[in-house]
Design a protein around this motif. Structure first.
Motif, PDB file in Angstrom:
ATOM      1  N   ASN A 262      -0.750   7.116 -24.943  1.00 47.13           N
ATOM      2  CA  ASN A 262      -0.896   5.926 -25.786  1.00 47.13           C
ATOM      3  C   ASN A 262       0.168   4.868 -25.486  1.00 47.13           C
ATOM      4  OD1 ASN A 262      -3.167   6.769 -27.128  1.00 47.13           O
ATOM      5  ND2 ASN A 262      -2.051   7.672 -28.853  1.00 47.13           N
ATOM      6  N   MET A 265      -0.882   3.069 -22.351  1.00 48.02           N
ATOM      7  CA  MET A 265      -2.108   2.318 -22.639  1.00 48.02           C
ATOM      8  C   MET A 265      -1.798   1.077 -23.458  1.00 48.02           C
ATOM      9  SD  MET A 265      -5.140   2.747 -21.558  1.00 48.02           S
ATOM     10  CE  MET A 265      -5.938   1.121 -21.511  1.00 48.02           C
ATOM     11  N   LYS A 269      -2.400  -2.893 -22.545  1.00 51.99           N
ATOM     12  CA  LYS A 269      -3.084  -3.825 -23.451  1.00 51.99           C
ATOM     13  C   LYS A 269      -2.207  -5.036 -23.735  1.00 51.99           C
ATOM     14  CE  LYS A 269      -5.882  -0.266 -25.752  1.00 51.99           C
ATOM     15  NZ  LYS A 269      -6.084   0.514 -27.015  1.00 51.99           N
ATOM     16  N   GLU A 309      -7.974   2.952 -18.464  1.00 50.60           N
ATOM     17  CA  GLU A 309      -7.837   4.082 -19.389  1.00 50.60           C
ATOM     18  C   GLU A 309      -8.318   5.371 -18.733  1.00 50.60           C
ATOM     19  OE1 GLU A 309      -9.287   5.470 -23.884  1.00 50.60           O
ATOM     20  OE2 GLU A 309      -9.741   3.457 -23.139  1.00 50.60           O
ATOM     21  N   GLU A 310      -9.439   5.304 -18.019  1.00 51.48           N
ATOM     22  CA  GLU A 310      -9.953   6.485 -17.335  1.00 51.48           C
ATOM     23  C   GLU A 310      -8.996   6.939 -16.240  1.00 51.48           C
ATOM     24  OE1 GLU A 310     -12.581   8.462 -18.062  1.00 51.48           O
ATOM     25  OE2 GLU A 310     -12.549   7.218 -19.873  1.00 51.48           O
ATOM     26  N   LYS A 313      -5.942   8.694 -17.788  1.00 49.81           N
ATOM     27  CA  LYS A 313      -6.242  10.040 -18.261  1.00 49.81           C
ATOM     28  C   LYS A 313      -6.070  11.072 -17.149  1.00 49.81           C
ATOM     29  CE  LYS A 313      -9.613   8.835 -21.864  1.00 49.81           C
ATOM     30  NZ  LYS A 313     -11.051   8.873 -22.247  1.00 49.81           N
ATOM     31  N   SER A 319      -4.139  14.000 -22.197  1.00 51.81           N
ATOM     32  CA  SER A 319      -4.633  12.684 -22.633  1.00 51.81           C
ATOM     33  C   SER A 319      -6.037  12.743 -23.203  1.00 51.81           C
ATOM     34  CB  SER A 319      -4.598  11.696 -21.467  1.00 51.81           C
ATOM     35  OG  SER A 319      -5.381  12.165 -20.388  1.00 51.81           O
ATOM     36  N   ALA A 323      -7.102  11.168 -26.706  1.00 50.69           N
ATOM     37  CA  ALA A 323      -8.150  10.156 -26.811  1.00 50.69           C
ATOM     38  C   ALA A 323      -9.213  10.598 -27.813  1.00 50.69           C
ATOM     39  CB  ALA A 323      -8.768   9.913 -25.436  1.00 50.69           C
TER      40      ALA A 323
END
Length: 329
Positions: A262, A265, A269, A309-310, A313, A319, A323
């Motif tokens: 997170n 991520m 963002k 995001e993929e 992971k 992860s 998720a």
């Protein structure tokens, strides 16, 4: 008559190893030298260091008959290149890279980049090099922590253009290639091939590696380690086992540690929200008719974040569970 001068910009470690022998070559030719030392590392690539270099160049009184020589790894070369481009004395500029990464990149570089705080490559400037001198001898004193920097850049070239580079890279990690100059020429040929096809392909893995480096403010992971992780997250699933073996052989990381899924991520963002990747294309692997290739995509912010995001992971332990919990919440 004007006495020809040369300002040699280097970091403390490289200058401690080589400066006396380097300086001697100029003394023998009646060229007065000045050593300007800068801090080494991505965290040091900032405008403050460039300003200090320009001040010293001015004190040396260099003009268009003189030389500015960058002598070091990638961060030193970026600082020196930036300063040389801004310095009003218009001295000629020579780059002498001392790491595998800088040797692989410098001959092809047309811009220098600086960082700001935890943000990577927030400023850039066009550069013009009179010459680049590559001497493999300097690789003998590269600290172990920085060796992956060069490996990762070459892995990116291999993925995009010449898989044979991976075999030579593994051989080099054991005892060095039989001819490092020929190896570097193959590296340069791969880079030129990518540039010819589409230079935007060289951004492969950049978003995720920048987020990893920036989160730790360039401290926990070197530039090469962060890029290695990002490239591992980007390769197609069918190639994962082969690359896992290659990474193990080259002592490169395949899992991101010391930070949560997170956290990275959210950093990505935030970067998109602040426009760090505004209109920046994403390099993605796609297959058609059983053949795979790398393509330039121009996704929306939401689409880009979904892809990243993929990828994240794939290199962040646990992860998927994180998720899933977030989705349930």
């Amino acid at each position: 008559d004007h006495e020809i001068k040369a300002a040699i910009i280097s970091d403390r470690q490289i200058s401690a190893y080589y400066y006396n022998a380097f300086e001697k070559q100029f003394v023998l030719r009646n060229i007065k030298t000045y050593l300007i030392t800068v801090d080494e590392g991505e965290q040091a690539k900032n405008l403050s260091q460039v300003n200090n270099v320009i001040k010293e160049l001015n004190e040396c009184g260099l003009n268009c008959d003189d030389w500015i020589i960058a002598f070091g790894g990638g961060s030193v070369l970026d600082i020196a290149s930036f300063a040389a481009a801004l310095y009003t004395g218009k001295s000629r500029y020579i780059a002498v890279p001392t790491t595998l990464s800088s040797m692989a990149e410098t001959c092809c570089a047309d811009r220098a980049y600086l960082n700001s705080g935890s943000r990577k490559n927030t400023a850039s400037i066009a550069i013009s090099q009179t010459a680049v001198f590559v001497d493999p001898t300097f690789l003998k004193t590269v600290p172990k922590k920085y060796i992956p920097n060069g490996y990762s850049q070459i892995i990116r070239y291999a993925i995009l253009s010449d898989f044979g580079l991976l075999t030579e890279l593994i051989e080099m990690s054991d005892a060095g290639p039989t001819n490092l100059r020929l190896f570097l020429n193959r590296v340069y040929a791969a880079r030129a091939s990518i540039d010819k096809k589409n230079p935007l392909l060289l951004g492969l893995g950049g978003e995720l590696s920048e987020a990893i480096e920036g989160y730790f403010r360039f401290m926990n992971y070197s530039e090469g380690e962060a890029l290695a992780l990002s490239l591992f997250a980007t390769i197609p699933e069918k190639a994962k086992a082969a690359f896992n073996a290659i990474y193990l052989k080259l002592d490169l990381p395949t899992e991101l540690k010391g930070v949560s899924f997170n956290a990275i991520m959210n950093s990505l963002k935030d970067s998109y929200r602040k426009g760090a990747f505004y209109e920046k294309p994403l390099v993605c692997y796609e297959e058609k008719d059983g053949k795979g290739s790398w393509a330039i995509k121009n996704p929306s912010t939401e689409e880009a974040l979904a892809v990243l995001e993929e990828r994240l992971k794939r290199i962040t332990p646990g992860s998927s569970q994180v998720a899933s919990k977030d989705e349930e919440a």
